[in-house]
Scaffold this motif. Sequence first.
Motif, mmCIF file in Angstrom:
data_model
loop_
_atom_site.group_PDB
_atom_site.id
_atom_site.type_symbol
_atom_site.label_atom_id
_atom_site.label_comp_id
_atom_site.label_asym_id
_atom_site.label_seq_id
_atom_site.Cartn_x
_atom_site.Cartn_y
_atom_site.Cartn_z
ATOM 1 N N GLY A 112 0.820 -1.143 0.058
ATOM 2 C CA GLY A 112 -0.002 -0.172 -0.029
ATOM 3 C C GLY A 112 0.981 1.328 0.031
ATOM 4 N N TYR A 113 0.163 2.374 -0.031
ATOM 5 C CA TYR A 113 0.866 3.693 -0.208
ATOM 6 C C TYR A 113 1.843 3.850 1.320
ATOM 7 C CZ TYR A 113 2.024 8.806 -0.702
ATOM 8 O OH TYR A 113 2.950 9.793 -0.880
ATOM 9 N N GLU A 114 1.261 3.925 2.265
ATOM 10 C CA GLU A 114 1.874 4.197 3.538
ATOM 11 C C GLU A 114 1.972 3.067 4.234
ATOM 12 O OE1 GLU A 114 2.438 7.298 5.501
ATOM 13 O OE2 GLU A 114 1.997 8.863 3.921
ATOM 14 N N GLY A 115 1.158 1.890 4.075
ATOM 15 C CA GLY A 115 1.343 0.620 4.875
ATOM 16 C C GLY A 115 0.401 -0.466 4.222
ATOM 17 N N GLY A 116 0.253 -1.524 4.955
ATOM 18 C CA GLY A 116 -0.888 -2.436 4.453
ATOM 19 C C GLY A 116 -0.494 -3.031 2.944
ATOM 20 N N GLU B 168 5.920 0.162 -25.026
ATOM 21 C CA GLU B 168 4.976 -0.370 -24.489
ATOM 22 C C GLU B 168 5.058 -1.430 -23.315
ATOM 23 O OE1 GLU B 168 0.823 0.377 -24.012
ATOM 24 O OE2 GLU B 168 2.357 1.498 -25.108
ATOM 25 N N CYS B 169 4.769 -1.270 -22.155
ATOM 26 C CA CYS B 169 5.016 -2.156 -21.046
ATOM 27 C C CYS B 169 3.704 -2.458 -20.227
ATOM 28 C CB CYS B 169 6.135 -1.525 -20.159
ATOM 29 S SG CYS B 169 7.542 -1.312 -20.900
ATOM 30 N N VAL B 170 3.778 -3.763 -19.669
ATOM 31 C CA VAL B 170 2.568 -4.047 -18.577
ATOM 32 C C VAL B 170 2.955 -3.384 -17.358
ATOM 33 C CG1 VAL B 170 1.667 -6.119 -17.451
ATOM 34 C CG2 VAL B 170 1.909 -6.195 -19.742
ATOM 35 N N VAL B 171 2.409 -2.732 -16.529
ATOM 36 C CA VAL B 171 2.799 -1.981 -15.408
ATOM 37 C C VAL B 171 1.645 -2.583 -14.350
ATOM 38 C CG1 VAL B 171 2.661 0.265 -14.130
ATOM 39 C CG2 VAL B 171 3.169 0.213 -16.651
ATOM 40 N N LEU B 172 2.449 -3.197 -13.062
ATOM 41 C CA LEU B 172 1.679 -3.678 -12.103
ATOM 42 C C LEU B 172 2.018 -2.387 -11.038
ATOM 43 C CD1 LEU B 172 2.902 -7.115 -12.165
ATOM 44 C CD2 LEU B 172 1.053 -6.442 -13.053
ATOM 45 N N SER B 173 0.702 -1.964 -10.448
ATOM 46 C CA SER B 173 0.908 -1.080 -9.403
ATOM 47 C C SER B 173 -0.221 -1.379 -8.408
ATOM 48 C CB SER B 173 0.568 0.307 -9.755
ATOM 49 O OG SER B 173 -0.672 0.410 -10.733
ATOM 50 N N ARG B 174 -0.206 -0.770 -7.304
ATOM 51 C CA ARG B 174 -1.265 -0.697 -6.051
ATOM 52 C C ARG B 174 -2.431 -0.275 -6.617
ATOM 53 N NH1 ARG B 174 -1.810 4.063 -3.880
ATOM 54 N NH2 ARG B 174 -0.432 5.571 -4.131
ATOM 55 N N GLY B 175 -3.569 -1.147 -6.669
ATOM 56 C CA GLY B 175 -4.939 -0.803 -6.852
ATOM 57 C C GLY B 175 -5.556 0.000 -5.860
ATOM 58 N N ARG B 176 -6.721 0.035 -6.212
ATOM 59 C CA ARG B 176 -7.596 0.660 -5.226
ATOM 60 C C ARG B 176 -8.817 1.581 -6.191
ATOM 61 N NH1 ARG B 176 -8.447 1.787 0.693
ATOM 62 N NH2 ARG B 176 -7.647 -0.241 1.107
#
Length: 74
Positions: free
Chosen positions: A23-27, A66-74
């Motif tokens: 997560g951004y700050e934690g979790g 062009e790339c696949v980007v994995l990031s934190r969702g929400r």
Amino acid sequence: MTVSELIEMLKNYPGDMRVIVNGYEGGYNDPSVKTEPVVFDYNDADKWYYGSHESARFVEGNDGVECVVLSRGR
């Protein structure tokens, strides 16, 4: 890392195991997946708080790859 390399790494884990990201700050969160053009090795190494690569949207005159980007969702 390529998609094939990621798939090979993930083959070491059960298919029903959850995948999460920090997560951004934690979790943790479920990841989001998108594609985006990226310019590799764009940011200076001494700016450790930036990733090495940059979105081509922020680099004038470079269409990126062009790339696949994995990031934190929400």
